[in-house]
Design a protein around this motif. Structure first.
Motif, PDB file in Angstrom:
ATOM      1  N   THR A 104      49.480 -19.772  39.188  1.00 38.87           N
ATOM      2  CA  THR A 104      50.700 -20.150  39.765  1.00 38.87           C
ATOM      3  C   THR A 104      51.565 -20.911  38.588  1.00 38.87           C
ATOM      4  N   MET A 105      52.954 -20.823  38.944  1.00 41.12           N
ATOM      5  CA  MET A 105      53.971 -21.174  37.714  1.00 41.12           C
ATOM      6  C   MET A 105      55.196 -21.977  38.254  1.00 41.12           C
ATOM      7  N   GLU A 106      55.673 -22.918  37.798  1.00 36.93           N
ATOM      8  CA  GLU A 106      56.821 -23.548  38.451  1.00 36.93           C
ATOM      9  C   GLU A 106      57.904 -22.894  37.483  1.00 36.93           C
ATOM     10  N   GLU A 107      59.047 -22.492  38.223  1.00 37.30           N
ATOM     11  CA  GLU A 107      60.117 -21.814  37.272  1.00 37.30           C
ATOM     12  C   GLU A 107      61.448 -21.919  38.071  1.00 37.30           C
ATOM     13  N   ASP A 108      62.467 -21.705  37.684  1.00 41.84           N
ATOM     14  CA  ASP A 108      63.904 -21.620  38.441  1.00 41.84           C
ATOM     15  C   ASP A 108      63.829 -20.371  39.079  1.00 41.84           C
ATOM     16  N   ASN A 109      63.640 -19.334  38.462  1.00 43.62           N
ATOM     17  CA  ASN A 109      63.881 -18.034  39.169  1.00 43.62           C
ATOM     18  C   ASN A 109      63.023 -17.135  38.866  1.00 43.62           C
ATOM     19  N   LYS A 110      62.887 -15.942  39.508  1.00 40.39           N
ATOM     20  CA  LYS A 110      61.784 -14.827  39.235  1.00 40.39           C
ATOM     21  C   LYS A 110      62.226 -14.197  37.896  1.00 40.39           C
ATOM     22  N   LYS A 111      63.482 -13.991  37.325  1.00 38.01           N
ATOM     23  CA  LYS A 111      63.843 -13.377  36.082  1.00 38.01           C
ATOM     24  C   LYS A 111      63.074 -14.288  34.982  1.00 38.01           C
ATOM     25  N   LYS A 112      62.974 -15.634  35.073  1.00 42.22           N
ATOM     26  CA  LYS A 112      62.479 -16.309  33.861  1.00 42.22           C
ATOM     27  C   LYS A 112      61.131 -16.164  33.951  1.00 42.22           C
ATOM     28  N   VAL A 113      60.317 -16.083  35.014  1.00 43.49           N
ATOM     29  CA  VAL A 113      59.025 -16.018  35.231  1.00 43.49           C
ATOM     30  C   VAL A 113      58.482 -14.581  34.545  1.00 43.49           C
ATOM     31  N   GLU A 114      59.375 -13.531  34.911  1.00 41.65           N
ATOM     32  CA  GLU A 114      59.068 -12.368  34.211  1.00 41.65           C
ATOM     33  C   GLU A 114      58.921 -12.319  32.879  1.00 41.65           C
ATOM     34  N   GLU A 115      60.080 -12.961  32.344  1.00 43.05           N
ATOM     35  CA  GLU A 115      60.249 -13.047  30.983  1.00 43.05           C
ATOM     36  C   GLU A 115      59.228 -13.827  30.343  1.00 43.05           C
ATOM     37  N   GLU A 116      58.673 -14.824  30.569  1.00 41.36           N
ATOM     38  CA  GLU A 116      57.557 -15.526  30.319  1.00 41.36           C
ATOM     39  C   GLU A 116      56.441 -15.025  30.529  1.00 41.36           C
ATOM     40  N   VAL A 117      55.981 -14.198  31.361  1.00 46.03           N
ATOM     41  CA  VAL A 117      54.684 -13.594  31.941  1.00 46.03           C
ATOM     42  C   VAL A 117      54.579 -12.489  30.704  1.00 46.03           C
ATOM     43  N   GLU A 118      55.777 -11.936  30.598  1.00 52.00           N
ATOM     44  CA  GLU A 118      55.708 -10.674  29.685  1.00 52.00           C
ATOM     45  C   GLU A 118      55.354 -11.278  28.301  1.00 52.00           C
ATOM     46  N   ASP A 119      56.099 -12.282  28.000  1.00 55.06           N
ATOM     47  CA  ASP A 119      55.596 -13.046  26.720  1.00 55.06           C
ATOM     48  C   ASP A 119      54.351 -13.261  26.437  1.00 55.06           C
ATOM     49  N   TYR A 147      49.163  -3.078  30.860  1.00 49.60           N
ATOM     50  CA  TYR A 147      49.121  -4.249  32.017  1.00 49.60           C
ATOM     51  C   TYR A 147      50.242  -4.129  32.930  1.00 49.60           C
ATOM     52  N   GLN A 148      50.190  -4.512  34.051  1.00 48.27           N
ATOM     53  CA  GLN A 148      51.356  -4.539  35.028  1.00 48.27           C
ATOM     54  C   GLN A 148      51.182  -6.068  35.567  1.00 48.27           C
ATOM     55  N   ILE A 149      52.518  -6.407  35.930  1.00 46.74           N
ATOM     56  CA  ILE A 149      52.623  -7.936  36.350  1.00 46.74           C
ATOM     57  C   ILE A 149      53.322  -8.140  37.734  1.00 46.74           C
ATOM     58  N   ASN A 150      52.866  -8.655  38.543  1.00 50.69           N
ATOM     59  CA  ASN A 150      53.149  -8.593  40.059  1.00 50.69           C
ATOM     60  C   ASN A 150      53.553 -10.249  40.191  1.00 50.69           C
ATOM     61  N   ILE A 151      54.903 -10.574  40.476  1.00 50.89           N
ATOM     62  CA  ILE A 151      55.254 -11.767  40.795  1.00 50.89           C
ATOM     63  C   ILE A 151      55.754 -12.055  42.070  1.00 50.89           C
ATOM     64  N   LYS A 152      55.199 -13.229  42.800  1.00 53.98           N
ATOM     65  CA  LYS A 152      55.709 -13.186  44.169  1.00 53.98           C
ATOM     66  C   LYS A 152      56.091 -14.938  44.530  1.00 53.98           C
ATOM     67  N   PRO A 153      57.050 -15.025  45.024  1.00 52.36           N
ATOM     68  CA  PRO A 153      57.623 -16.447  45.273  1.00 52.36           C
ATOM     69  C   PRO A 153      56.326 -17.071  46.269  1.00 52.36           C
ATOM     70  N   GLU A 154      55.979 -18.298  45.804  1.00 50.94           N
ATOM     71  CA  GLU A 154      54.637 -18.908  46.989  1.00 50.94           C
ATOM     72  C   GLU A 154      55.612 -19.319  48.315  1.00 50.94           C
ATOM     73  N   ASP A 155      54.988 -19.093  49.260  1.00 47.92           N
ATOM     74  CA  ASP A 155      55.460 -19.199  50.683  1.00 47.92           C
ATOM     75  C   ASP A 155      55.475 -20.997  51.134  1.00 47.92           C
TER      76      ASP A 155
END
Lengths: 83, 83
Positions: free
Chosen positions: A46-61, A75-83
């Protein structure tokens, strides 16, 4: 905002996978006939971030720098906001 | 009939996962703040069988005898007929 991240890592097509070959052989010894055995590794966090786009970039990195070896892995990246 | 089988294996809740701990520490050293890191292993294979029920029984057997250690692992089996 919290996001659940799942990174799915597998060997590229055509790469030898000794782990999968061993599993298939061991299953055969026990009498189970299976084919096309393959293994996939998943890393979740899990990761704390402002928006999904930022998470995508960071995880890609992360994948490029540490989690995967782009020479041999797909590799394949799946990102879901936590409920 | 051919079936695609996916077995998803993870450590039971409360088990220490040194691999995940190492990944999280390494990510932190690179400046990525992540939490609740976990790893999951997936084994996929195809299998020839008359019906889905038989596949389920056989794969359940494989998990108990070889693929998983029921003392420390939770596992999930997904079976889909091949198109």
């Amino acid at each position: 905002m919290k996001f659940n991240v799942e990174v799915r890592i597998k060997l590229k097509k055509g790469m030898l996978n000794p782990e999968a070959a061993t599993i298939q052989r061991a299953l055969a010894l026990l009498g189970y006939e299976v084919e096309n055995t393959n293994t996939i590794d998943i890393i979740t966090f899990t990761m704390e971030e402002d928006n999904k786009k930022k998470v995508e970039e960071e995880v890609e990195d992360m994948c490029q720098r540490l989690l995967c070896n782009p020479v041999i892995h797909d590799y394949q990246i799946n990102i879901k906001p936590e409920d």
